[in-house]
Write an enzyme that holds these catalytic residues in place. Sequence first.
Site, PDB file in Angstrom:
ATOM      1  N   VAL A  14       0.838  -1.211   0.000  1.00 50.76           N
ATOM      2  CA  VAL A  14       0.000   0.000   0.000  1.00 50.76           C
ATOM      3  C   VAL A  14       0.869   1.257   0.000  1.00 50.76           C
ATOM      4  O   VAL A  14       0.585   2.217  -0.735  1.00 50.76           O
ATOM      5  CB  VAL A  14      -0.970  -0.011   1.206  1.00 50.76           C
ATOM      6  CG1 VAL A  14      -1.847   1.230   1.181  1.00 50.76           C
ATOM      7  CG2 VAL A  14      -1.825  -1.272   1.208  1.00 50.76           C
ATOM      8  N   ALA A  33      -7.076  19.092  -3.962  1.00 50.46           N
ATOM      9  CA  ALA A  33      -6.834  19.419  -2.550  1.00 50.46           C
ATOM     10  C   ALA A  33      -6.739  20.925  -2.316  1.00 50.46           C
ATOM     11  O   ALA A  33      -6.760  21.379  -1.183  1.00 50.46           O
ATOM     12  CB  ALA A  33      -5.548  18.748  -2.080  1.00 50.46           C
ATOM     13  N   ARG A  45      11.704   0.281   6.512  1.00 51.51           N
ATOM     14  CA  ARG A  45      12.524  -0.665   7.281  1.00 51.51           C
ATOM     15  C   ARG A  45      13.572  -1.346   6.404  1.00 51.51           C
ATOM     16  O   ARG A  45      14.707  -1.530   6.801  1.00 51.51           O
ATOM     17  CB  ARG A  45      11.598  -1.691   7.941  1.00 51.51           C
ATOM     18  CG  ARG A  45      12.251  -2.445   9.059  1.00 51.51           C
ATOM     19  CD  ARG A  45      11.272  -3.219   9.868  1.00 51.51           C
ATOM     20  NE  ARG A  45      10.511  -4.183   9.068  1.00 51.51           N
ATOM     21  CZ  ARG A  45       9.664  -5.047   9.565  1.00 51.51           C
ATOM     22  NH1 ARG A  45       9.442  -5.066  10.865  1.00 51.51           N
ATOM     23  NH2 ARG A  45       9.011  -5.885   8.797  1.00 51.51           N
ATOM     24  N   LYS A 105      -7.174  -2.225   9.749  1.00 50.26           N
ATOM     25  CA  LYS A 105      -8.431  -2.576  10.463  1.00 50.26           C
ATOM     26  C   LYS A 105      -8.150  -3.348  11.748  1.00 50.26           C
ATOM     27  O   LYS A 105      -8.868  -3.207  12.730  1.00 50.26           O
ATOM     28  CB  LYS A 105      -9.386  -3.363   9.574  1.00 50.26           C
ATOM     29  CG  LYS A 105      -9.041  -4.832   9.395  1.00 50.26           C
ATOM     30  CD  LYS A 105      -8.718  -5.163   8.006  1.00 50.26           C
ATOM     31  CE  LYS A 105      -7.564  -6.078   7.841  1.00 50.26           C
ATOM     32  NZ  LYS A 105      -6.960  -6.045   6.547  1.00 50.26           N
ATOM     33  N   GLU A 129     -10.646   5.206   5.636  1.00 51.97           N
ATOM     34  CA  GLU A 129     -11.443   4.648   4.541  1.00 51.97           C
ATOM     35  C   GLU A 129     -10.871   3.330   4.016  1.00 51.97           C
ATOM     36  O   GLU A 129     -11.611   2.404   3.667  1.00 51.97           O
ATOM     37  CB  GLU A 129     -11.513   5.669   3.391  1.00 51.97           C
ATOM     38  CG  GLU A 129     -12.380   5.246   2.228  1.00 51.97           C
ATOM     39  CD  GLU A 129     -13.837   5.054   2.622  1.00 51.97           C
ATOM     40  OE1 GLU A 129     -14.509   6.045   2.881  1.00 51.97           O
ATOM     41  OE2 GLU A 129     -14.298   3.893   2.674  1.00 51.97           O
ATOM     42  N   GLY A 187      -1.086 -13.974  -5.348  1.00 56.30           N
ATOM     43  CA  GLY A 187      -0.890 -12.881  -4.393  1.00 56.30           C
ATOM     44  C   GLY A 187      -2.140 -12.443  -3.650  1.00 56.30           C
ATOM     45  O   GLY A 187      -2.132 -11.442  -2.947  1.00 56.30           O
ATOM     46  N   GLU A 190      -1.941 -14.683   1.767  1.00 56.76           N
ATOM     47  CA  GLU A 190      -0.589 -14.646   2.310  1.00 56.76           C
ATOM     48  C   GLU A 190      -0.103 -16.072   2.547  1.00 56.76           C
ATOM     49  O   GLU A 190      -0.881 -17.027   2.481  1.00 56.76           O
ATOM     50  CB  GLU A 190      -0.602 -13.863   3.617  1.00 56.76           C
ATOM     51  CG  GLU A 190      -1.004 -12.428   3.368  1.00 56.76           C
ATOM     52  CD  GLU A 190      -0.840 -11.551   4.577  1.00 56.76           C
ATOM     53  OE1 GLU A 190      -0.157 -11.962   5.524  1.00 56.76           O
ATOM     54  OE2 GLU A 190      -1.414 -10.454   4.556  1.00 56.76           O
ATOM     55  N   LYS A 205     -13.504  -6.276  10.103  1.00 56.92           N
ATOM     56  CA  LYS A 205     -14.089  -5.215   9.277  1.00 56.92           C
ATOM     57  C   LYS A 205     -15.556  -5.000   9.653  1.00 56.92           C
ATOM     58  O   LYS A 205     -16.026  -3.861   9.707  1.00 56.92           O
ATOM     59  CB  LYS A 205     -13.964  -5.579   7.794  1.00 56.92           C
ATOM     60  CG  LYS A 205     -12.526  -5.556   7.299  1.00 56.92           C
ATOM     61  CD  LYS A 205     -12.424  -6.194   5.928  1.00 56.92           C
ATOM     62  CE  LYS A 205     -11.004  -6.151   5.394  1.00 56.92           C
ATOM     63  NZ  LYS A 205     -10.833  -6.989   4.195  1.00 56.92           N
ATOM     64  N   GLY A 302      -5.772  -4.815  -2.566  1.00 59.37           N
ATOM     65  CA  GLY A 302      -4.835  -4.627  -3.672  1.00 59.37           C
ATOM     66  C   GLY A 302      -4.225  -3.245  -3.609  1.00 59.37           C
ATOM     67  O   GLY A 302      -4.771  -2.334  -2.988  1.00 59.37           O
TER      68      GLY A 302
HETATM   69  N1  LIG Z   1      -2.453  -4.984   0.741  1.00 63.45           N
HETATM   70  C1  LIG Z   1      -3.755  -4.747   0.675  1.00 63.45           C
HETATM   71  O1  LIG Z   1      -4.410  -5.060  -0.316  1.00 63.45           O
HETATM   72  C2  LIG Z   1      -4.447  -4.044   1.804  1.00 63.45           C
HETATM   73  C3  LIG Z   1      -5.820  -3.751   1.693  1.00 63.45           C
HETATM   74  C4  LIG Z   1      -6.478  -3.068   2.711  1.00 63.45           C
HETATM   75  C5  LIG Z   1      -5.757  -2.721   3.845  1.00 63.45           C
HETATM   76  N2  LIG Z   1      -4.442  -3.058   3.945  1.00 63.45           N
HETATM   77  C6  LIG Z   1      -3.754  -2.678   5.162  1.00 63.45           C
HETATM   78  O2  LIG Z   1      -2.697  -1.784   4.832  1.00 63.45           O
HETATM   79  C7  LIG Z   1      -1.633  -1.945   5.764  1.00 63.45           C
HETATM   80  C8  LIG Z   1      -0.341  -2.222   4.967  1.00 63.45           C
HETATM   81  O3  LIG Z   1      -0.525  -3.411   4.243  1.00 63.45           O
HETATM   82  P1  LIG Z   1       0.490  -3.857   3.094  1.00 63.45           P
HETATM   83  O4  LIG Z   1      -0.234  -4.880   2.298  1.00 63.45           O
HETATM   84  O5  LIG Z   1       1.045  -2.684   2.415  1.00 63.45           O
HETATM   85  O6  LIG Z   1       1.602  -4.580   3.967  1.00 63.45           O
HETATM   86  P2  LIG Z   1       3.078  -4.934   3.514  1.00 63.45           P
HETATM   87  O7  LIG Z   1       3.175  -5.084   2.047  1.00 63.45           O
HETATM   88  O8  LIG Z   1       3.536  -6.036   4.394  1.00 63.45           O
HETATM   89  O9  LIG Z   1       3.863  -3.613   3.890  1.00 63.45           O
HETATM   90  C9  LIG Z   1       4.121  -3.232   5.194  1.00 63.45           C
HETATM   91  C10 LIG Z   1       5.408  -2.463   5.170  1.00 63.45           C
HETATM   92  O10 LIG Z   1       5.630  -1.925   6.438  1.00 63.45           O
HETATM   93  C11 LIG Z   1       7.009  -2.047   6.731  1.00 63.45           C
HETATM   94  N3  LIG Z   1       7.169  -2.081   8.167  1.00 63.45           N
HETATM   95  C12 LIG Z   1       6.775  -3.028   9.039  1.00 63.45           C
HETATM   96  N4  LIG Z   1       7.066  -2.669  10.288  1.00 63.45           N
HETATM   97  C13 LIG Z   1       7.681  -1.460  10.191  1.00 63.45           C
HETATM   98  C14 LIG Z   1       8.236  -0.575  11.127  1.00 63.45           C
HETATM   99  N5  LIG Z   1       8.231  -0.859  12.421  1.00 63.45           N
HETATM  100  N6  LIG Z   1       8.772   0.581  10.680  1.00 63.45           N
HETATM  101  C15 LIG Z   1       8.795   0.873   9.349  1.00 63.45           C
HETATM  102  N7  LIG Z   1       8.293   0.058   8.407  1.00 63.45           N
HETATM  103  C16 LIG Z   1       7.751  -1.092   8.834  1.00 63.45           C
HETATM  104  C17 LIG Z   1       7.456  -3.315   6.062  1.00 63.45           C
HETATM  105  O11 LIG Z   1       8.822  -3.185   5.807  1.00 63.45           O
HETATM  106  P3  LIG Z   1       9.750  -4.331   5.186  1.00 63.45           P
HETATM  107  O12 LIG Z   1       9.412  -4.346   3.724  1.00 63.45           O
HETATM  108  O13 LIG Z   1      11.095  -3.832   5.450  1.00 63.45           O
HETATM  109  O14 LIG Z   1       9.403  -5.584   5.915  1.00 63.45           O
HETATM  110  C18 LIG Z   1       6.601  -3.334   4.801  1.00 63.45           C
HETATM  111  O15 LIG Z   1       7.256  -2.729   3.728  1.00 63.45           O
HETATM  112  C19 LIG Z   1      -2.053  -3.085   6.693  1.00 63.45           C
HETATM  113  O16 LIG Z   1      -2.638  -2.549   7.845  1.00 63.45           O
HETATM  114  C20 LIG Z   1      -3.090  -3.828   5.877  1.00 63.45           C
HETATM  115  O17 LIG Z   1      -4.024  -4.522   6.691  1.00 63.45           O
HETATM  116  C21 LIG Z   1      -3.765  -3.692   2.966  1.00 63.45           C
END
Ligand SMILES: NC(=O)c1ccc[n+]([C@@H]2O[C@H](COP(=O)([O-])OP(=O)(O)OC[C@H]3O[C@@H](n4cnc5c(N)ncnc54)[C@H](OP(=O)(O)O)[C@@H]3O)[C@@H](O)[C@H]2O)c1
Length: 436
Positions: A14, A33, A45, A105, A129, A187, A190, A205, A302
Amino acid sequence: MDSLRIGLVGFGTVGVGVGEILVQQSQRLTQRAGRSIQLVSAAVRNPAKRQSPLLKGGHVCSDGLDVAQDPGVDVVLELIGGLEPARQIVLAALEHGKHVVTANKALLCEHGEELFAAARRAGKTIAFEAAVAGGVPIIHVLGQSMAANQIVEIQAILNGTSNYILTEMFRHGASYGDAVRRAQEIGYAEADPSMDVKGTDAAQKLGLLTLLAFGTRVTPDKFLVQGIDTLEQADLRYADMLGYAVKLVATAKLVGGRLEMHTQPTLVRKDDPLAKVEGANNVISLTGDILGETWFSGMGAGREATASAVVADVIDLAVGRAQLTFPHLDLWGERPKFDLQPAEEIVRRYYLRFNVEDKPHVMADLTDVLGRNGISLASVIQQESPEVDESSSQGATVPLVIMTHRTTEGQYRKAAAELDRLTCVRLPRVCLPVAG
Ligand SMILES: NC(=O)c1ccc[n+]([C@@H]2O[C@H](COP(=O)([O-])OP(=O)(O)OC[C@H]3O[C@@H](n4cnc5c(N)ncnc54)[C@H](OP(=O)(O)O)[C@@H]3O)[C@@H](O)[C@H]2O)c1
């Protein structure tokens, strides 16, 4: 007017999507905006990602707390997921006078009370949102578009991964295991898909939507949550024969002034809009006391869908809309507005599948247990078993499928406990509610 200065924490799926929109659509965002939106600080990280051109011009560090405390940041985007350190980062951002946008969430479901209270104390906004149904703008609808209504029912498919797996099983005859593997390959799921397939993600949710719609905070440990991980091809086939699809349905509705809630694989009539949602899509039906029923659907997750929702929140903060709405959302009640209906009192029809020994009186024994517990049968499917060797000690079993009339969860549980004591009934015993 000054630019709105963004601090990004988390540069994964994201976070990168948000970075792309901020860079590639900067002109469009400035126009919408009313001022420019600048990424000034980011916590990343993974050292390999620090050189990304999307982060050029901003300060890049490795600790989210640094971003949360940075005096040069107006809005912190929490996009790391999980509970800690996400909770500390959001609290620190609010304490340091920043608005927060989050897609998390799980965090809001677990710590929403504390975080929303902290935002109120700080006079700041948490915009979320993206936390429910990704690109489907359901939080805005509940907070704004349907604000004249008391919501009386939410029915939704909120987990795209489970819906994709069910679609693969139903459309292509895949086994549950094969469908999960396919979801992982492309993808959608997980490596550990438990949060999705056990129903937890959808239930979290639903908890957030319930807070907004009914002013009542209910965590998944308080209502019926069942995943799709125990479903078999056979159940989808029998449901199909009976005129139904099986979907992971999240429901919250007012019944006699109390809140009925559950997230379970559910038989849905094939002509119901819920049954027609395929693949990784989400759908949400809201029923308001004034508006009646209205439907929202689209990509629930996504990179693009979720990042689109995050950036929409940023624009709302830039123009001041989010700050106007947030204090009036139904997040603040001293007491829950509605009591939760005990699970035992929930009234529904059920689909039951048993594996029973193929011998005389089995049907009579089974219907006797159901009848004594006040459960009447709407239909029965029993298929013939192949001829077996009479001398075999392991008698053949046959599947028996029963659709019940309306009964309570409590009556079914009592009957199920008795059925488990019948030697002619072999586990697993399947029970799925029927929608409507
Ligand atoms: N993906 C989706 O489709 C989706 C949809 C709706 C909501 N969300 C929500 O959006 C959020 C992010 O999801 P995502 O899919 O983007 O997850 P992700 O791909 O796992 O990305 C999370 C990122 O956060 C970094 N991170 C973790 N701990 C950290 C810390 N302490 N300090 C700095 N960076 C840190 C990780 O770094 P590293 O790469 O170094 O490990 C990773 O790059 C979650 O809450 C998820 O539930 C995601």
